[in-house]
Design a protein around this motif. Sequence first.
Motif, PDB file in Angstrom:
ATOM      1  N   GLY A  46       0.993  -1.144   0.580  1.00 38.84           N
ATOM      2  CA  GLY A  46       0.122  -0.263  -0.357  1.00 38.84           C
ATOM      3  C   GLY A  46       0.750   1.184  -0.323  1.00 38.84           C
ATOM      4  O   GLY A  46       0.084   2.494  -0.028  1.00 38.84           O
ATOM      5  N   LEU A  47       2.077   1.065   0.359  1.00 37.96           N
ATOM      6  CA  LEU A  47       2.886   2.045   0.574  1.00 37.96           C
ATOM      7  C   LEU A  47       3.021   3.272  -1.442  1.00 37.96           C
ATOM      8  O   LEU A  47       3.141   4.536  -1.309  1.00 37.96           O
ATOM      9  N   THR A  48       3.034   2.423  -2.773  1.00 36.77           N
ATOM     10  CA  THR A  48       3.112   2.864  -3.301  1.00 36.77           C
ATOM     11  C   THR A  48       1.792   4.193  -3.271  1.00 36.77           C
ATOM     12  O   THR A  48       1.453   4.627  -3.963  1.00 36.77           O
ATOM     13  N   THR A  49       0.405   3.058  -3.338  1.00 38.44           N
ATOM     14  CA  THR A  49      -0.506   4.208  -3.281  1.00 38.44           C
ATOM     15  C   THR A  49      -0.610   4.876  -2.052  1.00 38.44           C
ATOM     16  O   THR A  49      -1.700   6.004  -2.742  1.00 38.44           O
ATOM     17  N   ALA A  50      -0.248   4.588  -1.267  1.00 36.42           N
ATOM     18  CA  ALA A  50      -0.487   6.045  -0.509  1.00 36.42           C
ATOM     19  C   ALA A  50       0.991   7.369  -0.530  1.00 36.42           C
ATOM     20  O   ALA A  50       0.290   7.614  -0.768  1.00 36.42           O
ATOM     21  N   ALA A  51       1.495   6.560  -1.729  1.00 38.30           N
ATOM     22  CA  ALA A  51       2.457   8.072  -1.636  1.00 38.30           C
ATOM     23  C   ALA A  51       1.772   8.454  -3.444  1.00 38.30           C
ATOM     24  O   ALA A  51       1.599  10.119  -2.985  1.00 38.30           O
ATOM     25  N   VAL A  52       1.439   8.324  -4.108  1.00 37.33           N
ATOM     26  CA  VAL A  52       0.294   8.716  -5.594  1.00 37.33           C
ATOM     27  C   VAL A  52      -0.378   9.392  -5.039  1.00 37.33           C
ATOM     28  O   VAL A  52      -1.268  10.216  -5.058  1.00 37.33           O
ATOM     29  N   ALA A  53      -1.275   8.798  -4.467  1.00 37.87           N
ATOM     30  CA  ALA A  53      -2.814   9.397  -3.435  1.00 37.87           C
ATOM     31  C   ALA A  53      -2.017  10.687  -2.240  1.00 37.87           C
ATOM     32  O   ALA A  53      -2.529  11.927  -2.664  1.00 37.87           O
ATOM     33  N   LEU A  54      -1.127  10.945  -1.476  1.00 33.86           N
ATOM     34  CA  LEU A  54      -0.605  11.969  -1.040  1.00 33.86           C
ATOM     35  C   LEU A  54      -0.262  13.023  -1.525  1.00 33.86           C
ATOM     36  O   LEU A  54       0.067  13.913  -1.650  1.00 33.86           O
ATOM     37  N   VAL A  55       0.854  12.336  -3.082  1.00 36.62           N
ATOM     38  CA  VAL A  55       1.128  13.525  -3.767  1.00 36.62           C
ATOM     39  C   VAL A  55      -0.120  14.250  -4.582  1.00 36.62           C
ATOM     40  O   VAL A  55       0.537  15.261  -4.603  1.00 36.62           O
ATOM     41  N   HIS A  56      -1.031  13.605  -4.910  1.00 37.48           N
ATOM     42  CA  HIS A  56      -2.267  14.703  -5.489  1.00 37.48           C
ATOM     43  C   HIS A  56      -2.963  14.290  -4.696  1.00 37.48           C
ATOM     44  O   HIS A  56      -4.043  15.134  -4.748  1.00 37.48           O
ATOM     45  N   GLY A  57      -2.654  15.109  -3.312  1.00 39.89           N
ATOM     46  CA  GLY A  57      -3.513  15.751  -1.994  1.00 39.89           C
ATOM     47  C   GLY A  57      -4.255  14.570  -1.311  1.00 39.89           C
ATOM     48  O   GLY A  57      -5.687  15.452  -1.013  1.00 39.89           O
ATOM     49  N   ALA A  62      -4.241   8.686   0.963  1.00 42.52           N
ATOM     50  CA  ALA A  62      -3.211   7.782   1.358  1.00 42.52           C
ATOM     51  C   ALA A  62      -3.286   7.066   2.741  1.00 42.52           C
ATOM     52  O   ALA A  62      -2.143   6.086   3.223  1.00 42.52           O
ATOM     53  N   ILE A  63      -3.550   7.823   4.257  1.00 40.64           N
ATOM     54  CA  ILE A  63      -4.100   6.887   5.095  1.00 40.64           C
ATOM     55  C   ILE A  63      -4.194   5.526   5.412  1.00 40.64           C
ATOM     56  O   ILE A  63      -4.303   4.449   5.944  1.00 40.64           O
ATOM     57  N   ARG A  64      -5.104   5.932   4.392  1.00 37.24           N
ATOM     58  CA  ARG A  64      -6.104   4.203   4.338  1.00 37.24           C
ATOM     59  C   ARG A  64      -5.781   2.718   3.472  1.00 37.24           C
ATOM     60  O   ARG A  64      -5.292   2.206   4.219  1.00 37.24           O
ATOM     61  N   ALA A  65      -4.559   3.868   2.580  1.00 30.17           N
ATOM     62  CA  ALA A  65      -3.514   2.744   2.078  1.00 30.17           C
ATOM     63  C   ALA A  65      -3.027   2.170   2.847  1.00 30.17           C
ATOM     64  O   ALA A  65      -2.503   0.904   3.013  1.00 30.17           O
ATOM     65  N   ASN A  66      -1.817   3.303   3.718  1.00 33.42           N
ATOM     66  CA  ASN A  66      -0.281   2.367   4.545  1.00 33.42           C
ATOM     67  C   ASN A  66      -0.586   4.300   4.991  1.00 33.42           C
ATOM     68  O   ASN A  66       0.193   4.851   4.610  1.00 33.42           O
ATOM     69  N   PRO A  67      -1.022   3.903   6.455  1.00 27.27           N
ATOM     70  CA  PRO A  67      -0.518   5.049   7.081  1.00 27.27           C
ATOM     71  C   PRO A  67       0.803   5.497   7.884  1.00 27.27           C
ATOM     72  O   PRO A  67       1.010   6.445   7.948  1.00 27.27           O
ATOM     73  N   VAL A  68       1.760   4.669   7.219  1.00 30.15           N
ATOM     74  CA  VAL A  68       3.297   4.426   7.624  1.00 30.15           C
ATOM     75  C   VAL A  68       3.943   6.088   7.079  1.00 30.15           C
ATOM     76  O   VAL A  68       4.481   6.363   6.902  1.00 30.15           O
ATOM     77  N   ILE A  69       2.960   6.330   5.236  1.00 22.85           N
ATOM     78  CA  ILE A  69       2.865   7.365   4.252  1.00 22.85           C
ATOM     79  C   ILE A  69       3.123   8.509   5.449  1.00 22.85           C
ATOM     80  O   ILE A  69       4.021   9.682   4.897  1.00 22.85           O
TER      81      ILE A  69
END
Length: 127
Positions: A46-57, A62-69
């Motif tokens: 989920g870190l890739t998904t989380a990073a993509v979500a976070l970069v796109h706001g 991002a938290i749902r995919a992996n809160p470690v992000i």
Amino acid sequence: MPERLGLFGVAIAPVAAVWPWLTGTTGVAAPCPLRWLTGVPCPGCGLTTAAVALVHGDVLGAIRANPVILGLAVLALAVGPLLGLRALGVLPAPVAWSVRARRMAGRGVVLLALASWVFQLIRLGVG
């Protein structure tokens, strides 16, 4: 160690920004070997998904995919000013961690990985 993780986060941000376009146009993906072989997610799933979500706001995504992000993002945001202040001489150079501090940090990382793994197992309904 935190600075290296922060720099890693800085390097990941531009990749995460173009990842959806890259995968959409080329079909290239980065599958998790553990999940591909066993069906069991790894702590980093989920870190890739989380990073993509976070970069796109999309912070919630991002938290749902992996809160470690979020921790990685905080380090990425802090590393620039920290390195700048060190370069200007405002802050001293980092001091090597003691053996005890490295052990404690290592234990913390293991606990974080275990917590992330439990999160992923629950999120993906495995087990």
